[in-house]
Design an enzyme around this catalytic site. Sequence first.
Site, PDB file in Angstrom:
ATOM      1  N   TYR A  18       0.833  -1.217   0.000  1.00 52.38           N
ATOM      2  CA  TYR A  18       0.000   0.000   0.000  1.00 52.38           C
ATOM      3  C   TYR A  18       0.860   1.256   0.000  1.00 52.38           C
ATOM      4  O   TYR A  18       0.537   2.227   0.699  1.00 52.38           O
ATOM      5  CB  TYR A  18      -0.919   0.026   1.236  1.00 52.38           C
ATOM      6  CG  TYR A  18      -1.735  -1.226   1.434  1.00 52.38           C
ATOM      7  CD1 TYR A  18      -2.657  -1.643   0.479  1.00 52.38           C
ATOM      8  CD2 TYR A  18      -1.573  -2.014   2.571  1.00 52.38           C
ATOM      9  CE1 TYR A  18      -3.403  -2.797   0.649  1.00 52.38           C
ATOM     10  CE2 TYR A  18      -2.315  -3.171   2.753  1.00 52.38           C
ATOM     11  CZ  TYR A  18      -3.230  -3.550   1.783  1.00 52.38           C
ATOM     12  OH  TYR A  18      -3.960  -4.697   1.956  1.00 52.38           O
ATOM     13  N   TYR A 146     -14.365  -4.594   3.084  1.00 50.66           N
ATOM     14  CA  TYR A 146     -13.024  -4.907   2.562  1.00 50.66           C
ATOM     15  C   TYR A 146     -12.767  -6.387   2.821  1.00 50.66           C
ATOM     16  O   TYR A 146     -12.893  -6.848   3.959  1.00 50.66           O
ATOM     17  CB  TYR A 146     -11.946  -4.057   3.249  1.00 50.66           C
ATOM     18  CG  TYR A 146     -10.553  -4.516   2.870  1.00 50.66           C
ATOM     19  CD1 TYR A 146      -9.990  -4.160   1.655  1.00 50.66           C
ATOM     20  CD2 TYR A 146      -9.827  -5.359   3.716  1.00 50.66           C
ATOM     21  CE1 TYR A 146      -8.733  -4.625   1.281  1.00 50.66           C
ATOM     22  CE2 TYR A 146      -8.566  -5.827   3.355  1.00 50.66           C
ATOM     23  CZ  TYR A 146      -8.035  -5.453   2.144  1.00 50.66           C
ATOM     24  OH  TYR A 146      -6.794  -5.918   1.768  1.00 50.66           O
ATOM     25  N   ASP A 240     -17.108 -12.893   6.902  1.00 47.80           N
ATOM     26  CA  ASP A 240     -15.656 -12.733   6.870  1.00 47.80           C
ATOM     27  C   ASP A 240     -15.224 -12.237   8.251  1.00 47.80           C
ATOM     28  O   ASP A 240     -15.344 -11.051   8.569  1.00 47.80           O
ATOM     29  CB  ASP A 240     -15.286 -11.738   5.759  1.00 47.80           C
ATOM     30  CG  ASP A 240     -13.784 -11.473   5.688  1.00 47.80           C
ATOM     31  OD1 ASP A 240     -13.056 -11.915   6.600  1.00 47.80           O
ATOM     32  OD2 ASP A 240     -13.344 -10.815   4.723  1.00 47.80           O
ATOM     33  N   LYS A 269      -5.580 -13.736  10.378  1.00 49.54           N
ATOM     34  CA  LYS A 269      -5.037 -12.738  11.313  1.00 49.54           C
ATOM     35  C   LYS A 269      -4.723 -13.334  12.693  1.00 49.54           C
ATOM     36  O   LYS A 269      -3.710 -13.990  12.839  1.00 49.54           O
ATOM     37  CB  LYS A 269      -5.998 -11.548  11.409  1.00 49.54           C
ATOM     38  CG  LYS A 269      -6.172 -10.860  10.041  1.00 49.54           C
ATOM     39  CD  LYS A 269      -6.203  -9.395  10.163  1.00 49.54           C
ATOM     40  CE  LYS A 269      -6.453  -8.717   8.835  1.00 49.54           C
ATOM     41  NZ  LYS A 269      -5.278  -8.055   8.293  1.00 49.54           N
TER      42      LYS A 269
HETATM   43  C1  LIG Z   1     -12.016  -8.598   6.856  1.00 45.58           C
HETATM   44  C2  LIG Z   1     -10.796  -8.920   6.063  1.00 45.58           C
HETATM   45  N1  LIG Z   1     -10.852  -9.843   5.103  1.00 45.58           N
HETATM   46  C3  LIG Z   1      -9.768 -10.185   4.381  1.00 45.58           C
HETATM   47  C4  LIG Z   1      -8.549  -9.574   4.600  1.00 45.58           C
HETATM   48  C5  LIG Z   1      -7.354  -9.967   3.776  1.00 45.58           C
HETATM   49  O1  LIG Z   1      -6.447 -10.664   4.543  1.00 45.58           O
HETATM   50  P1  LIG Z   1      -4.920 -10.815   4.065  1.00 45.58           P
HETATM   51  O2  LIG Z   1      -4.317  -9.449   4.170  1.00 45.58           O
HETATM   52  O3  LIG Z   1      -4.335 -11.795   5.024  1.00 45.58           O
HETATM   53  O4  LIG Z   1      -4.943 -11.325   2.672  1.00 45.58           O
HETATM   54  C6  LIG Z   1      -8.456  -8.599   5.586  1.00 45.58           C
HETATM   55  C7  LIG Z   1      -7.166  -7.903   5.820  1.00 45.58           C
HETATM   56  O5  LIG Z   1      -7.109  -6.841   6.384  1.00 45.58           O
HETATM   57  C8  LIG Z   1      -9.601  -8.251   6.331  1.00 45.58           C
HETATM   58  O6  LIG Z   1      -9.565  -7.315   7.291  1.00 45.58           O
END
Ligand SMILES: Cc1ncc(COP(=O)(O)O)c(C=O)c1O
Length: 426
Positions: A18, A146, A240, A269
């Site tokens: 980023y 996101y 998610d 995470k």
């Molecule tokens: C809700 C959510 N889904 C998916 C992702 C993507 O995860 P990664 O960065 O491990 O690919 C993130 C990352 O911030 C997220 O917050």
Amino acid sequence: MDRKHWYEAGLDHVWLPYTQMKVARPPLAVARTEGCRIVLADGRELIDGIASWWTACHGYNHPYLRQAVERQLATMPHVMLGGLVHEQALTLAQRLTGLLPGDLDRVFFSESGSVAVEIAMKMAQQCWINRGEPKRTKFVAFKGGYHGDTMGAMAVSDPDAGMHDAFRGLLPEQVIVDLPSDAASGDALELVLARHAENIAGLIVEPLVQGAGGMHFHDAATLQRLRAVADRCGALLIFDEIFTGFGRTGSMFACEQAGVVPDMVTLSKALSGGTLPLAATVARRSVFEAFWSDDPQRALMHGPTYMGNALACAAANASLDLFEREPRLAQVNGISRQMARELAPCRDLPGVKDVRVKGAIAVIEMQQIGDIHALRARFVEEGVFIRPFGAIIYLTPAFTIESHELSRLTGAIVKVVGEGIAGGPG
Ligand SMILES: Cc1ncc(COP(=O)(O)O)c(C=O)c1O
């Protein structure tokens, strides 16, 4: 190797996330981490307000996690899951399904959140192919959402939230609407679904808190509405929980607060306690059953090389032990109360649009942030690592943070926002 050597020698060869590499300030060189501290190569120590993108829920270098990884390393760092399985992956799968509600019963491992989302989307689409409804290919996703940076995940993220502008028009078209948080948006969603019903494979949402799309909160009723809507149009509901999972919003998983069982959950995470890359897509029994067949064509054709990595699964099992043995959710509660109390004065500061706290997430939303790079540097001067984005300053500390450390974070925010730096023109 001394700092000068590795930093100067390597910086011209690394591409950072980023980041507009031309104008970005040089990144901070980190020598080591400990608890809630980041120790820089020049000896400065920062209190960490972000927990490395929300992963390090037990703080850095927790000895229990370290020992679990070291033990596993001595036995078997990795073995492929094609035709082979191992104790750490199977134990973790069983524990995760035991913790998740309802019959969320089957775990498919991967190594990053975005890939876990891609897998959920593939699972949903193929689930409908296998069930004889191949026209169900589209996803309903929500403004402010996101879900990651791979193509499928970008396609279900808010196209206006700023992250993936360059890809506008290049991604498979999905249906992006407002979250049904009141009667009007609820009706609007019903209308959209009535129009597209037979083409919808699934709905995907970050439950309770939409993170990287702007740290927006919504309530349990919104999730209950989504469950009802998904059931009515026969679509799969995907939560998610990559950000919200593992205590971040105050319960082990956000779906618990709504009493909703989604058809799939994505996790990553904090899954491995901030030690090693690991992700999971967990499906309900009915989804798995759509793949259960004598026909090889009906199998899920996906298999990341490092899926179910033994070191990462050992860390995740140890992380779950810590959730059982140590009072993590009580700590989240305490952090929540302290952040709400200590950040309340921000409401009266110039340029502040909103202050909100949910679990161990605190958000100061500004009218605008002028020079975000200057703001980030100003926090470092105050001895804290806080990484604002868009118009958002936020805290997502480790759950083990000491009260006085947390006060340093909140104090820095009140002080720096009070200086007016946050609202100034860019
Ligand atoms: C809700 C959510 N889904 C998916 C992702 C993507 O995860 P990664 O960065 O491990 O690919 C993130 C990352 O911030 C997220 O917050």
